[in-house]
Design an enzyme around this catalytic site. Structure first.
Site, mmCIF file in Angstrom:
data_model
loop_
_atom_site.group_PDB
_atom_site.id
_atom_site.type_symbol
_atom_site.label_atom_id
_atom_site.label_comp_id
_atom_site.label_asym_id
_atom_site.label_seq_id
_atom_site.Cartn_x
_atom_site.Cartn_y
_atom_site.Cartn_z
ATOM 1 C CE1 TYR A 32 1.018 -0.185 4.450
ATOM 2 C CE2 TYR A 32 -0.181 1.887 4.406
ATOM 3 C CZ TYR A 32 0.672 1.017 5.052
ATOM 4 O OH TYR A 32 1.195 1.353 6.270
ATOM 5 N NE ARG A 51 6.940 4.019 0.531
ATOM 6 C CZ ARG A 51 6.642 4.819 1.554
ATOM 7 N NH1 ARG A 51 7.572 5.121 2.448
ATOM 8 N NH2 ARG A 51 5.443 5.311 1.683
ATOM 9 N NE ARG A 100 -6.261 -19.723 4.069
ATOM 10 C CZ ARG A 100 -5.506 -20.560 4.791
ATOM 11 N NH1 ARG A 100 -5.614 -21.870 4.641
ATOM 12 N NH2 ARG A 100 -4.625 -20.088 5.659
ATOM 13 C CE LYS A 149 3.121 3.142 3.240
ATOM 14 N NZ LYS A 149 3.187 3.150 4.688
ATOM 15 C CD GLU A 181 9.523 1.788 10.704
ATOM 16 O OE1 GLU A 181 9.456 2.743 9.919
ATOM 17 O OE2 GLU A 181 9.501 0.603 10.336
ATOM 18 C CG LEU A 205 8.127 2.425 4.874
ATOM 19 C CD1 LEU A 205 7.925 1.192 4.007
ATOM 20 C CD2 LEU A 205 6.813 3.162 5.043
HETATM 21 N N1 PDD Z 1 2.627 5.080 7.287
HETATM 22 N N2 PDD Z 1 7.245 3.823 8.989
HETATM 23 C C1 PDD Z 1 6.119 3.097 8.944
HETATM 24 C C2 PDD Z 1 6.081 1.788 9.631
HETATM 25 C C3 PDD Z 1 4.991 3.590 8.253
HETATM 26 O O1 PDD Z 1 3.862 2.869 8.212
HETATM 27 C C4 PDD Z 1 5.064 4.865 7.634
HETATM 28 C C5 PDD Z 1 3.901 5.455 6.874
HETATM 29 C C6 PDD Z 1 6.262 5.578 7.716
HETATM 30 C C7 PDD Z 1 6.456 6.932 7.064
HETATM 31 O O2 PDD Z 1 6.526 6.815 5.675
HETATM 32 P P1 PDD Z 1 6.049 8.004 4.718
HETATM 33 O O3 PDD Z 1 6.821 9.189 5.132
HETATM 34 O O4 PDD Z 1 6.405 7.536 3.361
HETATM 35 O O5 PDD Z 1 4.552 8.173 4.952
HETATM 36 C C8 PDD Z 1 7.337 5.024 8.393
HETATM 37 C C9 PDD Z 1 1.443 5.529 6.583
HETATM 38 C C10 PDD Z 1 1.262 7.005 6.630
HETATM 39 C C11 PDD Z 1 0.240 4.765 7.090
HETATM 40 O O6 PDD Z 1 0.401 3.572 7.331
HETATM 41 O O7 PDD Z 1 -0.848 5.336 7.233
#
Ligand code: PDD
Length: 285
Positions: A32, A51, A100, A149, A181, A205
């Site tokens: 996503y 990405r 499945r 992601k 993170e 990420l």
């Molecule tokens: N999340 N680390 C993780 C685990 C994340 O899920 C996200 C983003 C980030 C920041 O990445 P970016 O700057 O590209 O948004 C770091 C999104 C916003 C979400 O899951 O809603």
């Protein structure tokens, strides 16, 4: 009612359907992106699209649309749903085979693609940014390829619930003594004017906001160190903050019940938020 995009069609949200055999649903076999919208324009679309391509490649998943089509769909959704400020959520899964099965389906099974908008008027003027957020620390129990992601977000959801139960807003995850993170954002501390954030690898990420913020910080002659830091360092830091597409740069003022710095948003986080929002609005498409 929102109009959403499902497999090539724009439909009312109540009519959007995905199969019960979809591998996103059964195996979390999907990736996503979340792209923010400010003033009706997309923030860093190219970064998110690039990405996404990488996530798909790492999982041997087909891309159902190319970058140009993806941009057109994003724009169309912003337009139809009259989004001034908000986010666009995009998900691609390995599709819905006939049954499945753990093994990946045959090549003729088409991926599933879904996009929808989230309307957040005044997203950039969030009250939380003025006072900062509180975080707790939890063990990082996610899988080892956090650079992809994927939609496996159960542990991050659990982390947010643990934070809520502790009266905090979010959780920072710790592995081998170092912060990886936040549950859905990248984590930073500031010590003696130096911005410190985890270096890139499979453990985190590779945030699109992170890349932009570090670039702006360096352009503004701020010192940046990309390395893991401990909870101890975080608690003794002058400032802390997070970045993500939905929070931009958000000050963190408390960690495990202990004030960070003065307990108020710090000057570095405030300045980076301003620069980030200003530059991103200028470059928005
Ligand atoms: N999340 N680390 C993780 C685990 C994340 O899920 C996200 C983003 C980030 C920041 O990445 P970016 O700057 O590209 O948004 C770091 C999104 C916003 C979400 O899951 O809603």
């Amino acid at each position: 009612m929102r109009t959403v995009y499902v497999n090539g069609q724009f439909v009312p949200e109540g009519e959007a359907k995905v199969s019960v055999f979809d591998r996103g649903f059964l195996f979390a076999d999907g990736v996503y992106e979340v792209t923010s919208v400010l003033g009706g324009k997309l923030i860093d679309f190219d970064g998110h699209a690039t990405r996404l391509e990488r996530s798909l490649r790492e999982l041997d998943m087909k891309a159902p649309v190319d970058k140009d089509e993806l941009l057109a769909v994003h724009r169309e959704l912003v337009e139809i749903n009259s989004i001034e400020d908000g986010m666009i959520y995009l998900q691609i899964t390995r599709g819905a085979p006939a049954d499945r099965d753990f093994a990946y389906p045959a090549a003729d099974v088409e991926p599933t693609i879904v996009l929808f908008t989230q309307n957040k008027p005044g997203l950039a003027d969030s009250p939380a940014a003025k006072v900062g957020i509180k975080v707790i620390s939890i063990e990082d129990q996610r899988w080892g390829r956090r650079d992809i992601k994927t939609v496996q977000l159960l542990y991050p959801s659990m982390g947010k619930m643990m934070a809520k139960a502790a009266g905090a807003d979010d959780a920072w995850m710790v592995e081998d003594g170092k912060v990886t993170e936040g549950t859905s954002n990248n984590a930073y501390i500031v010590k003696d004017g130096t911005i410190i954030t985890r270096d890139l690898g499979t453990e985190i990420l590779h945030g699109i906001t992170r890349a932009a913020v570090l670039r702006f910080a360096r352009e503004a002659q701020m010192k940046v160190e990309e390395r893991g830091f401990t909870l101890e360092e975080a608690k003794n830091a002058d400032e802390a903050f997070i970045t993500s597409a939905s929070t931009f740069v958000m000050p963190v003022v408390e960690m495990d019940g202990q004030k960070i710095g003065t307990g108020e948003p710090g000057p570095v986080a405030k300045r980076l938020r301003e620069i980030y929002l200003e530059e991103s609005r200028k470059a928005a498409t």
